[in-house]
Design a protein around this motif. Structure first.
Motif, PDB file in Angstrom:
ATOM      1  N   ALA A  85       1.312  -7.747 -13.138  1.00 22.09           N
ATOM      2  CA  ALA A  85       1.048  -6.783 -12.066  1.00 22.09           C
ATOM      3  C   ALA A  85      -0.145  -7.221 -11.217  1.00 22.09           C
ATOM      4  O   ALA A  85      -0.100  -7.160  -9.982  1.00 22.09           O
ATOM      5  N   THR A  95       3.211  -2.745  -3.988  1.00 22.97           N
ATOM      6  CA  THR A  95       4.193  -1.749  -4.439  1.00 22.97           C
ATOM      7  C   THR A  95       4.216  -1.652  -5.964  1.00 22.97           C
ATOM      8  O   THR A  95       5.046  -0.936  -6.525  1.00 22.97           O
ATOM      9  N   VAL A  96       3.301  -2.361  -6.609  1.00 23.26           N
ATOM     10  CA  VAL A  96       3.250  -2.382  -8.075  1.00 23.26           C
ATOM     11  C   VAL A  96       2.954  -0.991  -8.620  1.00 23.26           C
ATOM     12  O   VAL A  96       2.068  -0.293  -8.130  1.00 23.26           O
ATOM     13  N   LYS A  97       3.718  -0.595  -9.628  1.00 19.69           N
ATOM     14  CA  LYS A  97       3.440   0.651 -10.334  1.00 19.69           C
ATOM     15  C   LYS A  97       3.826   0.470 -11.796  1.00 19.69           C
ATOM     16  O   LYS A  97       4.993   0.291 -12.122  1.00 19.69           O
ATOM     17  N   LEU A  98       2.834   0.500 -12.669  1.00 20.01           N
ATOM     18  CA  LEU A  98       3.079   0.321 -14.102  1.00 20.01           C
ATOM     19  C   LEU A  98       3.561   1.629 -14.708  1.00 20.01           C
ATOM     20  O   LEU A  98       2.926   2.668 -14.542  1.00 20.01           O
ATOM     21  N   GLU A  99       4.668   1.556 -15.412  1.00 15.44           N
ATOM     22  CA  GLU A  99       5.240   2.740 -16.050  1.00 15.44           C
ATOM     23  C   GLU A  99       4.961   2.750 -17.546  1.00 15.44           C
ATOM     24  O   GLU A  99       5.594   3.473 -18.298  1.00 15.44           O
ATOM     25  N   ILE A 111      -4.323   1.153 -17.070  1.00 11.69           N
ATOM     26  CA  ILE A 111      -3.054   1.265 -16.348  1.00 11.69           C
ATOM     27  C   ILE A 111      -3.192   2.216 -15.159  1.00 11.69           C
ATOM     28  O   ILE A 111      -2.731   1.928 -14.050  1.00 11.69           O
ATOM     29  N   HIS A 112      -3.862   3.347 -15.396  1.00  8.93           N
ATOM     30  CA  HIS A 112      -4.090   4.312 -14.301  1.00  8.93           C
ATOM     31  C   HIS A 112      -4.919   3.669 -13.198  1.00  8.93           C
ATOM     32  O   HIS A 112      -4.644   3.861 -12.000  1.00  8.93           O
ATOM     33  N   ASN A 115      -2.720   1.203 -11.163  1.00  8.31           N
ATOM     34  CA  ASN A 115      -1.808   1.942 -10.276  1.00  8.31           C
ATOM     35  C   ASN A 115      -2.552   2.516  -9.080  1.00  8.31           C
ATOM     36  O   ASN A 115      -2.080   2.463  -7.941  1.00  8.31           O
ATOM     37  N   HIS A 116      -3.742   3.078  -9.345  1.00  9.16           N
ATOM     38  CA  HIS A 116      -4.546   3.659  -8.258  1.00  9.16           C
ATOM     39  C   HIS A 116      -5.005   2.566  -7.293  1.00  9.16           C
ATOM     40  O   HIS A 116      -4.980   2.756  -6.065  1.00  9.16           O
ATOM     41  N   ALA A 118      -3.508  -0.278  -6.669  1.00  7.80           N
ATOM     42  CA  ALA A 118      -2.364  -0.730  -5.882  1.00  7.80           C
ATOM     43  C   ALA A 118      -2.077   0.230  -4.730  1.00  7.80           C
ATOM     44  O   ALA A 118      -1.785  -0.194  -3.603  1.00  7.80           O
ATOM     45  N   VAL A 119      -2.162   1.533  -5.010  1.00 11.92           N
ATOM     46  CA  VAL A 119      -1.915   2.535  -3.966  1.00 11.92           C
ATOM     47  C   VAL A 119      -2.968   2.422  -2.858  1.00 11.92           C
ATOM     48  O   VAL A 119      -2.638   2.432  -1.660  1.00 11.92           O
TER      49      VAL A 119
END
Length: 356
Positions: A85, A95-99, A111-112, A115-116, A118-119
């Motif tokens: 990622a 557009t990466v988003k770890l689930e 992980i949070h 994701n933050h 990337a946004v």
């Protein structure tokens, strides 16, 4: 609350270990009993308990090894996913988003955070592309005019009055390009955290009166009535930067106020702040326009010509300067009736600019 939660968690872990120990002791006892029967030997006392305890430790060791291997595989998968990622983000894929599902105290926060990040980077990239697109559009328009009228001037049969008219347009568009460049440099400098910021005490009412006098030719040319309702107020601010604020706001009001209109400049002092309002009876703004009026390159009146229009950067610069002073700027307006800009400033400003 957190302490109670940790204590409860520790208690549950101890109870789990106790339960596992009892289960392993039960299993070990039966396994050793089966072995004794199979071998035809039945030790008593110390040796019986010893081999039962050894069995418990063997079971514990096996379970720990298995758990470790499973956890190691899971951790490796987590790290590989996270590294992949980050690699994608480094290449510009926001557009990466770890689930991945992870405990909050282990990988959850990481992980949070990814994701933050990337946004936020995606939003910055969108703004960057929009900014470049707006700059290109703003520069292209005057360049096209300059190029077109310069070609027209090559016509040797062009009448003198038209020649002078085309030259005036070229000069006007050149000035427009210069203003766009100056405003871009100014906005970039203000956002760089390196622009000089030197607040000092000065009379705000005197500054406002001086700005109105400086712009006197502009409002007299349109026969605009300037109504000043100012009291003696001193503030601690960067005088040069705030002068830019008042010049931009008053220029806008004069530009969009009809001939023989009225511009009212009044001041309200609170305990530790002062609010300056610039009210005009000009063309006004819609609700949608008010929501975007401080954005870069936003023009409320898209039909404005190069002569009476701006670059759409003036109010962005104003907002940035007000933010640097820990102040606020808002707008109230009604289409075809009025527009009022409210600037609220603290009476005392720190020597360092406001944080973003």
């Amino acid at each position: 609350m957190k302490r109670l939660k940790n204590s409860l968690k520790l208690f549950l872990i101890l109870m789990l270990l106790l339960t596992i120990s009892i289960v392993f002791a039960f299993i070990s006892y039966h396994i050793t009993s089966w072995l004794y029967d199979w071998l035809g030997k039945h030790p008593q006392g110390f040796w019986l308990q010893l081999w039962t305890v050894v069995g418990v430790f063997v079971l514990f060791a096996c379970s720990v090894i298995i758990t470790f291997l499973i956890g190691l595989k899971k951790q490796r998968y987590y790290w590989n996913t996270i590294v992949d990622a980050l690699s994608r983000i480094a290449k510009g894929d926001f557009t990466v988003k770890l689930e991945l599902k992870a405990d909050e105290d282990q990988f959850g926060q990481l992980i949070h955070g990814i994701n933050h990040m990337a946004v936020e980077l995606g939003e910055m990239e969108r703004m960057r592309q929009e900014f470049i697109s707006n700059v290109s559009h703003e520069i292209q328009s005057p360049l096209t005019s300059i190029n077109g009228f310069a070609k027209a001037l090559k016509n040797i049969d062009l009448p003198e009055d038209k020649r002078l008219h085309y030259l005036a347009i070229i000069e006007m568009e050149s000035n427009r390009l210069s203003k766009i460049s100056d405003n871009l440099l100014k906005l970039t400098s203000l956002e760089s955290q390196h622009h000089p910021f030197e607040p000092r005490h000065y009379r705000l009412d005197k500054q406002l009166r001086n700005v109105v006098l400086t712009l006197e030719p502009n409002w007299l040319a349109k026969n605009i009535d300037m109504d000043l309702q100012l009291e003696n107020v001193s503030v601690m601010a960067d005088e040069d930067l705030m002068n830019q604020v008042w010049m931009n706001l008053l220029n806008n009001s004069i530009k969009f106020t009809p001939a023989a209109g009225i511009i009212t400049l009044y001041m309200t002092k609170q305990i530790d702040t002062v609010t300056i309002a610039i009210h005009d009876n000009g063309i006004g703004l819609t609700t949608e326009q008010q929501n975007h009026v401080f954005e870069r390159f936003y023009k409320a009146d898209q039909s404005r010509t190069a002569e009476n229009g701006g670059s759409g950067l003036g109010l962005s610069i104003v907002k940035k300067i007000v933010d640097m002073h820990n102040g606020t700027i808002t707008v109230e307006s009604k289409l075809a009736e009025f527009t009022t800009f409210f600037v609220t400033l603290p009476l005392e400003t720190n020597m360092t600019r406001a944080k973003e």
